[in-house]
Design an enzyme around this catalytic site. Structure first.
Site, PDB file in Angstrom:
ATOM      1  N   LYS A  67       0.699  -1.172  -0.158  1.00  0.00           N
ATOM      2  CA  LYS A  67       0.085   0.025   0.014  1.00  0.00           C
ATOM      3  C   LYS A  67       0.901   1.177   0.074  1.00  0.00           C
ATOM      4  CE  LYS A  67      -4.208  -1.519   2.243  1.00  0.00           C
ATOM      5  NZ  LYS A  67      -5.092  -1.385   3.586  1.00  0.00           N
ATOM      6  N   GLY A  83      -7.412   3.080  -3.058  1.00  0.00           N
ATOM      7  CA  GLY A  83      -7.180   1.916  -4.254  1.00  0.00           C
ATOM      8  C   GLY A  83      -5.816   2.044  -4.971  1.00  0.00           C
ATOM      9  N   LYS A 109      -0.797  -7.923   6.050  1.00  0.00           N
ATOM     10  CA  LYS A 109      -1.234  -9.097   5.616  1.00  0.00           C
ATOM     11  C   LYS A 109      -2.895  -8.848   4.962  1.00  0.00           C
ATOM     12  CE  LYS A 109      -1.841 -13.675   6.290  1.00  0.00           C
ATOM     13  NZ  LYS A 109      -1.167 -14.678   5.192  1.00  0.00           N
ATOM     14  N   ARG A 166     -11.198  14.486   6.269  1.00  0.00           N
ATOM     15  CA  ARG A 166     -11.728  15.320   5.407  1.00  0.00           C
ATOM     16  C   ARG A 166     -13.209  14.795   5.658  1.00  0.00           C
ATOM     17  NH1 ARG A 166     -12.890  11.560   1.586  1.00  0.00           N
ATOM     18  NH2 ARG A 166     -11.277  10.072   1.070  1.00  0.00           N
TER      19      ARG A 166
END
Length: 447
Positions: free
Chosen positions: A154, A161, A197, A288
């Protein structure tokens, strides 16, 4: 107030400002000259060419516009620069009130690896993974040895995404790391990655928080498990089938984290829920207003944008935790200008006809009107349909009614997709999970 955004969130902020008697300055790109947000604002100013980098992402131009029009405050909406600490700091340095949390909180929680560390320090469970960023694929592989596959890479600076790659075994690590790093750099200007994980069958549940200098409240949870490629499609509250004990623990954990980092304004703490364990784990915090905030407003009766403005003005949250009561059930469907039959290909164009649904328990947040030209330069979200009911079944029936009434001609939209999804057995029951749309719903519909 200068509204540093576009589309339906700009319309939404304009309307609350009107309710509060606050004059608005709406910025727009050349592509948005005739948008509804521009029509509703008291004043409007063009800040550049259609591309976001030349308009909505140009920090200096936005601040110059606010100063030139003698604005007191800036509301960033969501997306674009809403979670950019440099933009928030630039606004404050120029004497503008930032409608959002403090710069330090934005910077801390915007770094996903640092946010995981802050969550762990506040006593929240985090998924097994790296303690911070990993600097190369070999370091990621070392983490994999400890936590096992599958795992997910990530972007530390990202979300939505982008900058994410699922890795099923060691043979794919090197390529996945390079791809995620390149995407993160392109999307966020920061290539740093961390490792988690990957839990194969989970729900995505988030908690709305609201804080001022002394108090942090939680406003309940939202289920956002209905997703495609990590993009949310449907959100609802309360989360169906969630154990009441877990619900309470999750909400208290979210408020505790926000309090620990000195969070002010509206924000969202996101979790993944592994019902097999059962357990929930901190994922990230969004500093936000969220796209899905209306479902919380529908069950609590609160205006979250107004709350943001009051907190920024120094008036505080104005309520206590005991004053917040959730009533009924609310569901939101995001309406995108996309063609579901063609892999959700974007469908910009001119809206030749538009009929907005209504009736009891139905709300529509949208920038649409007949003759509006949807530009090809931005996100394909063109509106949100929100339905409220005393029960989930009633909310679902009202949503089906609203989607049946809604008419958008001239472009292809996701309305038919939503109508089919809301009749699906997995959706009408509490068995939705984050990869259901891709792995089961769309797979079953494929020829």
């Amino acid at each position: 107030m200068l509204i540093a955004n576009r589309g339906e969130i700009a319309v939404r902020v304009n309307r609350t400002c009107r309710d509060l008697g606050i004059e608005t300055v709406q910025v727009y790109s050349e592509a948005d000259r005739d948008s509804l947000a521009v029509k509703l604002a008291d004043r409007a100013v063009c800040i550049g060419a259609p591309r976001s980098s030349e308009s909505y992402l140009n920090k200096a131009l936005l601040v110059q516009a606010a100063v030139a029009f003698k604005a007191d405050a800036v509301h960033p909406g969501y997306g674009f620069l809403s979670e950019n600490p440099e933009f928030a700091a630039l606004c404050v340095a120029n004497g503008l009130i930032w409608i959002g949390p403090g710069v330090d909180a934005i910077r801390l929680m915007g770094n996903k690896a640092a946010a995981r560390a802050a969550a762990a320090k506040a006593g929240l469970r985090t998924t097994p993974g790296s303690k911070g960023v990993v600097h190369d694929w070999n370091e990621a592989a070392s983490v994999a040895e400890a936590v096992g596959f599958p795992l997910i890479l990530k972007a530390s600076a990202g979300g939505g995404g982008r900058g994410m790659r699922l890795v099923s075994d060691g043979s794919g690590m090197k390529d996945a790391f390079a791809q995620a790093q390149a995407e993160a750099q392109a999307a966020f200007g920061d290539s740093a990655l961390y490792v988690e994980k990957f839990l194969t069958r989970v729900r995505h549940v988030e908690v709305q928080v609201l804080g001022d200098e002394t108090t942090v409240l939680h406003l309940g949870e939202r289920d956002c498990s209905t997703q495609r490629r990590n993009q949310k499609l449907v959100e609802e509250t309360p989360a169906p089938g969630l154990d009441d004990g877990m619900r309470r623990e999750m909400c208290e954990a979210a408020a505790r984290l926000a309090q620990s980092v000195g969070y002010t304004s509206a924000g969202t703490v996101e979790f993944i829920v592994d019902e097999a364990a059962p357990a929930f784990y901190f994922m990230e915090m969004n500093t936000r207003i969220q796209v899905e905030h209306p479902v919380t407003e529908m069950v609590t009766g609160l205006d979250l944008v107004a709350a943001q403005i009051r907190i920024a003005a120094g008036d505080g949250v104005g309520i206590a935790q005991r004053d917040i009561a959730s009533r009924g059930h609310s569901i939101e469907c995001r309406i995108n200008a996309e063609d579901p039959s063609d892999n959700f290909r974007p469908s910009p164009g001119t809206v030749t006809a538009y009929r907005c649904p209504g009736g009891p328990g139905v709300r529509v947040d949208s920038q649409l009107f007949q003759g509006y030209a949807i530009p090809p330069y931005y996100d394909s979200l063109i509106g949100k349909v929100i339905a409220w009911g005393a029960t989930r079944d009633e909310a679902l029936r009202r949503m089906q009614r609203a989607l049946g009434e809604m008419c958008i001609e001239g472009v292809t939209t996701t309305i038919p997709f939503h109508r089919k999804l809301l009749r699906d057995r997995a959706f009408t029951g509490p068995s939705m999970y984050t990869r259901y749309i891709e792995q089961e719903f769309l797979a079953a519909a494929a020829p």
